[in-house]
Design a protein around this motif. Structure first.
Motif, PDB file in Angstrom:
ATOM      1  N   ILE A   1       0.795  -1.041  -0.087  1.00 15.80           N
ATOM      2  CA  ILE A   1       0.036  -0.004   0.077  1.00 15.80           C
ATOM      3  C   ILE A   1       0.780   1.505   0.098  1.00 15.80           C
ATOM      4  N   ARG A   2       0.530   2.240  -0.975  1.00 21.42           N
ATOM      5  CA  ARG A   2       1.258   3.529  -0.880  1.00 21.42           C
ATOM      6  C   ARG A   2       0.040   4.547  -1.302  1.00 21.42           C
ATOM      7  N   TYR A   3       0.542   5.892  -0.816  1.00 24.60           N
ATOM      8  CA  TYR A   3      -0.270   6.928  -0.917  1.00 24.60           C
ATOM      9  C   TYR A   3       0.231   8.098  -1.354  1.00 24.60           C
ATOM     10  N   ARG A   4      -0.631   8.963  -1.975  1.00 22.60           N
ATOM     11  CA  ARG A   4      -0.146  10.425  -2.291  1.00 22.60           C
ATOM     12  C   ARG A   4      -0.838  11.396  -1.626  1.00 22.60           C
ATOM     13  N   TRP A   5      -0.201  12.348  -1.047  1.00 24.22           N
ATOM     14  CA  TRP A   5      -0.952  13.387  -0.207  1.00 24.22           C
ATOM     15  C   TRP A   5      -2.192  14.111  -0.873  1.00 24.22           C
ATOM     16  N   PRO A   6      -2.024  14.452  -2.176  1.00 25.94           N
ATOM     17  CA  PRO A   6      -3.188  15.158  -2.843  1.00 25.94           C
ATOM     18  C   PRO A   6      -4.385  14.456  -2.695  1.00 25.94           C
ATOM     19  N   ALA A   7      -4.284  12.839  -2.989  1.00 26.37           N
ATOM     20  CA  ALA A   7      -5.415  11.873  -2.824  1.00 26.37           C
ATOM     21  C   ALA A   7      -5.979  12.033  -1.344  1.00 26.37           C
TER      22      ALA A   7
END
Length: 416
Positions: A76-82
């Motif tokens: 799992i990874r994430y991007r701050w805008p999302a």
């Protein structure tokens, strides 16, 4: 031209809905900007998961949160805008992930999953698609003793739901998959009554062809607007306007943008996945999909090659591709199998439609008559498309329901 039903979205879910309606004497138009099975339904791991009676809660334990926060994991990874865009939905996701909520959600979720293979079989037979199906199950591989023990205990409990498995030692795993290097793994679970699909996009296309053979219609175009039209609906596309008595929105992660102008704003959020194919050779041939549970990726034998499919990336729909997660996955995948020649010049990516309570939205809209929703299946749209199709057909034709749809209604998130 006027139809009895227009279905927007030609992935596994929308195509299955159109198929069931056409089979039961509705005149149906299936609309999408691409041909059936060309988006998320093309790029998944190709598993029809009879064993998938457990959902994927948001991490709640401190140790799990600490593991995820550095944003370097393969699963799992994430991007701050999302995260910022979907922060309310993510907060709801966290709330619904409390153990007491998860137990009830899984009981409701299982009412769909229990029909997945039987409903697929009806469509497989009608579409003449047996050549795409391998009823060999898939293999869940573990690297840590604690997680393996928990998985075995859960598997034993799942026998009551008719889900079959066998616990494998590494030696037994090597017998099934002699080309694999399983150093670092301690054991595996073979889920034997789930099915492998050798080309997921081709299966959707086979279902779509069967739909057309029943005199169903397909149009490839961009949907610009949907408008009430008396007791029915008007669908305006980039090159035509279509009319129908009923309208079904089954456009996966694009669904919310279609219904928002009508006053609906559901907490739907996308989770992206990537895949890359590698040439199949005598040295890397595998007989089952292999899932590395600790690293969060799938290695599957497909017509296009060995497909390596990542876990999830929390990002915006229009965000540029970021191959960091896939490259990290490939590092581990190449220790298991020799993967030397990429089939594509660039890896594929697509978005799964997710809801905060980990359940799809299936049923009637609450502000308009003859408007129906069928989206938000998360990782299991490919598995659950046919049973969703049956349910929507039963709803529109006012038949007794195979599954109680109350837990999946849109009203659970809508403010009147």
């Amino acid at each position: 031209m006027r139809y009895e039903v227009i279905v927007i979205g030609a992935g596994m879910v929308g195509t299955s809905i159109a198929w069931h309606l056409q089979k039961h004497n509705s005149q149906v138009l299936l609309l999408d900007r691409k041909s059936p099975g060309s988006e998320t339904s093309y790029g998944n791991a190709g598993l029809i998961q009879r064993e998938a009676i457990h959902v994927h809660p948001f991490p709640r334990h401190f140790t799990e949160l600490v593991r995820v926060l550095p944003n370097q994991n393969t699963d799992i990874r994430y991007r701050w805008p999302a995260v910022l865009r979907h922060h309310r939905a993510l907060l709801q996701y966290w709330q619904f992930s409390a153990p007491s909520s998860v137990q009830k959600i899984e009981e409701e979720w299982e009412t769909l999953i229990e029909h997945c293979t039987s409903e697929h079989q009806e469509m497989i037979t009608a579409a003449g698609a047996e050549n795409l199906i391998r009823r060999v199950g898939w293999i869940e591989m573990h690297r840590t003793e604690d997680k393996f023990k928990v998985a075995i205990a859960a598997a034993i409990n799942m026998r009551e739901q008719g889900i079959e498995h066998k616990v494998l030692s590494i030696d037994e795993l090597k017998v099934l998959e002699p080309n694999g290097n399983f150093d670092g793994f301690i054991g595996a679970i073979h889920w034997s009554n789930s099915w492998q699909v050798s080309n997921p996009g081709a299966l959707v296309k086979a279902y779509a062809k069967s739909f057309q053979e029943m005199q169903g219609s397909i149009a490839e175009c961009n949907v610009k607007q949907i408008l009430p039209d008396g007791d029915g609906w008007q669908v305006i596309t980039d090159d035509a306007t279509f009319y129908s008595d009923h309208l079904v929105v089954a456009a996966g992660p694009w669904s919310n943008q279609l219904i928002k102008p009508l006053g609906y704003d559901l907490p739907l959020f996308p989770m992206r996945g990537y895949h890359q194919h590698f040439d199949i050779t005598p040295q890397n041939t595998i007989n089952h999909s292999l899932v590395d549970m600790d690293k969060g990726f799938v290695m599957g034998p497909m017509q296009q090659g060995i497909r390596i499919t990542t876990g999830a990336e929390m990002t915006l729909m229009n965000a540029a591709k970021d191959f960091g997660q896939l490259n990290a996955v490939l590092h581990f995948a190449k220790t298991i199998l020799p993967l030397n020649n990429k089939v594509e010049s660039e890896a594929w990516c697509g978005s799964r439609p997710c809801m905060p309570d980990m359940k799809p939205v299936i049923g009637a809209a609450n502000k308009h008559d003859n408007l129906w929703f069928a989206f938000g299946h998360g990782h299991q749209g490919f598995t659950l498309g046919p049973i969703t199709g049956r349910i929507v057909e039963e709803l529109i034709h006012n038949k007794p329901l195979t599954v109680n749809v109350d837990p999946f209604n849109a009203q659970r998130f809508l403010i009147a």
